[in-house]
Design a protein around this motif. Structure first.
Motif, mmCIF file in Angstrom:
data_model
loop_
_atom_site.group_PDB
_atom_site.id
_atom_site.type_symbol
_atom_site.label_atom_id
_atom_site.label_comp_id
_atom_site.label_asym_id
_atom_site.label_seq_id
_atom_site.Cartn_x
_atom_site.Cartn_y
_atom_site.Cartn_z
ATOM 1 N N MET A 1 -13.011 -33.334 68.181
ATOM 2 C CA MET A 1 -12.568 -33.564 66.823
ATOM 3 C C MET A 1 -13.769 -33.557 65.879
ATOM 4 S SD MET A 1 -9.609 -36.473 66.729
ATOM 5 C CE MET A 1 -10.327 -37.520 67.957
ATOM 6 N N SER A 2 -13.504 -33.142 64.679
ATOM 7 C CA SER A 2 -14.562 -33.146 63.668
ATOM 8 C C SER A 2 -14.764 -34.559 63.116
ATOM 9 C CB SER A 2 -14.187 -32.213 62.519
ATOM 10 O OG SER A 2 -13.112 -32.755 61.766
ATOM 11 N N ARG A 3 -15.870 -34.772 62.453
ATOM 12 C CA ARG A 3 -16.143 -36.072 61.828
ATOM 13 C C ARG A 3 -15.037 -36.434 60.852
ATOM 14 N NH1 ARG A 3 -20.000 -39.749 61.463
ATOM 15 N NH2 ARG A 3 -20.286 -40.896 59.529
ATOM 16 N N ARG A 4 -14.587 -35.473 60.060
ATOM 17 C CA ARG A 4 -13.536 -35.732 59.074
ATOM 18 C C ARG A 4 -12.241 -36.141 59.774
ATOM 19 N NH1 ARG A 4 -14.002 -37.157 53.963
ATOM 20 N NH2 ARG A 4 -13.994 -35.288 52.738
ATOM 21 N N GLU A 5 -11.952 -35.521 60.905
ATOM 22 C CA GLU A 5 -10.756 -35.897 61.659
ATOM 23 C C GLU A 5 -10.863 -37.341 62.146
ATOM 24 O OE1 GLU A 5 -9.121 -31.618 63.295
ATOM 25 O OE2 GLU A 5 -10.675 -32.643 64.435
ATOM 26 N N TYR A 6 -12.043 -37.760 62.574
ATOM 27 C CA TYR A 6 -12.233 -39.164 62.949
ATOM 28 C C TYR A 6 -11.994 -40.090 61.754
ATOM 29 C CZ TYR A 6 -14.126 -38.399 67.618
ATOM 30 O OH TYR A 6 -14.282 -38.079 68.932
ATOM 31 N N GLU A 7 -12.436 -39.660 60.583
ATOM 32 C CA GLU A 7 -12.287 -40.492 59.393
ATOM 33 C C GLU A 7 -10.830 -40.731 59.034
ATOM 34 O OE1 GLU A 7 -16.405 -39.407 57.034
ATOM 35 O OE2 GLU A 7 -14.623 -38.221 56.642
ATOM 36 N N VAL A 8 -9.950 -39.794 59.321
ATOM 37 C CA VAL A 8 -8.536 -39.952 58.981
ATOM 38 C C VAL A 8 -7.692 -40.373 60.175
ATOM 39 C CG1 VAL A 8 -8.686 -38.286 57.099
ATOM 40 C CG2 VAL A 8 -7.904 -37.518 59.339
ATOM 41 N N LEU A 9 -8.308 -40.542 61.332
ATOM 42 C CA LEU A 9 -7.571 -40.825 62.561
ATOM 43 C C LEU A 9 -6.731 -42.085 62.487
ATOM 44 C CD1 LEU A 9 -6.973 -40.170 65.541
ATOM 45 C CD2 LEU A 9 -9.054 -41.404 66.126
ATOM 46 N N LEU A 10 -7.321 -43.192 62.093
ATOM 47 C CA LEU A 10 -6.636 -44.470 62.177
ATOM 48 C C LEU A 10 -6.098 -44.929 60.835
ATOM 49 C CD1 LEU A 10 -9.134 -46.340 64.471
ATOM 50 C CD2 LEU A 10 -6.953 -45.325 65.093
ATOM 51 N N PRO A 11 -4.907 -45.508 60.856
ATOM 52 C CA PRO A 11 -4.357 -46.055 59.612
ATOM 53 C C PRO A 11 -5.138 -47.278 59.170
ATOM 54 C CG PRO A 11 -2.917 -46.543 61.453
ATOM 55 C CD PRO A 11 -4.025 -45.670 61.979
ATOM 56 N N ARG A 12 -5.171 -47.504 57.887
ATOM 57 C CA ARG A 12 -5.845 -48.672 57.326
ATOM 58 C C ARG A 12 -4.868 -49.406 56.413
ATOM 59 N NH1 ARG A 12 -9.624 -44.585 57.668
ATOM 60 N NH2 ARG A 12 -11.556 -45.164 58.684
ATOM 61 N N GLY A 13 -3.967 -50.156 57.013
ATOM 62 C CA GLY A 13 -3.012 -50.948 56.236
ATOM 63 C C GLY A 13 -1.817 -50.152 55.744
ATOM 64 N N ARG A 14 -1.056 -50.781 54.877
ATOM 65 C CA ARG A 14 0.131 -50.162 54.311
ATOM 66 C C ARG A 14 -0.265 -48.962 53.455
ATOM 67 N NH1 ARG A 14 4.579 -54.037 51.644
ATOM 68 N NH2 ARG A 14 3.953 -55.223 53.457
ATOM 69 N N ASN A 15 0.581 -47.952 53.404
ATOM 70 C CA ASN A 15 0.282 -46.722 52.666
ATOM 71 C C ASN A 15 -1.044 -46.117 53.122
ATOM 72 O OD1 ASN A 15 2.639 -46.954 51.012
ATOM 73 N ND2 ASN A 15 1.548 -48.449 49.761
ATOM 74 N N ALA A 16 -1.207 -46.025 54.429
ATOM 75 C CA ALA A 16 -2.478 -45.616 55.027
ATOM 76 C C ALA A 16 -2.994 -44.285 54.494
ATOM 77 C CB ALA A 16 -2.346 -45.563 56.542
ATOM 78 N N ALA A 17 -2.138 -43.283 54.396
ATOM 79 C CA ALA A 17 -2.604 -41.977 53.915
ATOM 80 C C ALA A 17 -3.162 -42.092 52.499
ATOM 81 C CB ALA A 17 -1.481 -40.947 53.981
ATOM 82 N N LYS A 18 -2.512 -42.872 51.652
ATOM 83 C CA LYS A 18 -3.002 -43.063 50.284
ATOM 84 C C LYS A 18 -4.353 -43.765 50.279
ATOM 85 C CE LYS A 18 1.152 -43.360 47.452
ATOM 86 N NZ LYS A 18 1.915 -44.270 46.571
ATOM 87 N N ASN A 19 -4.483 -44.803 51.120
ATOM 88 C CA ASN A 19 -5.741 -45.551 51.179
ATOM 89 C C ASN A 19 -6.883 -44.683 51.687
ATOM 90 O OD1 ASN A 19 -4.470 -47.863 50.271
ATOM 91 N ND2 ASN A 19 -4.152 -48.680 52.323
ATOM 92 N N ILE A 20 -6.628 -43.964 52.762
ATOM 93 C CA ILE A 20 -7.660 -43.082 53.323
ATOM 94 C C ILE A 20 -8.028 -41.996 52.318
ATOM 95 C CG2 ILE A 20 -8.143 -41.381 55.129
ATOM 96 C CD1 ILE A 20 -6.370 -43.159 56.975
ATOM 97 N N ALA A 21 -7.022 -41.418 51.672
ATOM 98 C CA ALA A 21 -7.265 -40.365 50.677
ATOM 99 C C ALA A 21 -8.153 -40.872 49.550
ATOM 100 C CB ALA A 21 -5.939 -39.855 50.131
ATOM 101 N N LYS A 22 -7.876 -42.075 49.096
ATOM 102 C CA LYS A 22 -8.674 -42.653 48.011
ATOM 103 C C LYS A 22 -10.119 -42.858 48.449
ATOM 104 C CE LYS A 22 -8.696 -46.447 44.724
ATOM 105 N NZ LYS A 22 -7.998 -47.650 44.253
ATOM 106 N N ILE A 23 -10.309 -43.411 49.643
ATOM 107 C CA ILE A 23 -11.657 -43.662 50.161
ATOM 108 C C ILE A 23 -12.440 -42.361 50.325
ATOM 109 C CG2 ILE A 23 -12.941 -44.418 52.213
ATOM 110 C CD1 ILE A 23 -10.643 -46.518 52.588
ATOM 111 N N LEU A 24 -11.772 -41.322 50.870
ATOM 112 C CA LEU A 24 -12.450 -40.056 51.156
ATOM 113 C C LEU A 24 -12.421 -39.073 49.992
ATOM 114 C CD1 LEU A 24 -11.176 -39.488 54.799
ATOM 115 C CD2 LEU A 24 -13.331 -40.504 54.052
#
Length: 68
Positions: A1-24
């Motif tokens: 897996m790429s580094r970016r794939e690792y960064e999005v691998l795990l959920p981080r709380g409710r609305n995980a995709a939104k939270n990860i998207a905001k961080i990245l």
């Protein structure tokens, strides 16, 4: 897996995709696309499967969620 794939691998709380998207600074749709690619590569079904995969391999660190 790429580094970016690792960064999005795990959920981080409710609305995980939104939270990860905001961080990245990417869109939630891009997060979903990365996750779909990871699941396809690893032959895993669903987010729960991704979480199990990461936990079993100790892929998350306390500080940034990336592998050591």
């Amino acid at each position: 897996m790429s580094r970016r794939e690792y960064e999005v691998l795990l959920p981080r709380g409710r609305n995980a995709a939104k939270n990860i998207a905001k961080i990245l600074e990417i869109s939630p749709k891009t997060v979903d696309t990365y996750r779909a690619n990871i699941m396809r590569k690893l032959e895993i079904d669903g987010i729960a499967g991704l979480v199990r995969f990461a936990i079993q391999r100790n892929l998350q660190t306390a500080d940034n969620g990336l592998p050591n």
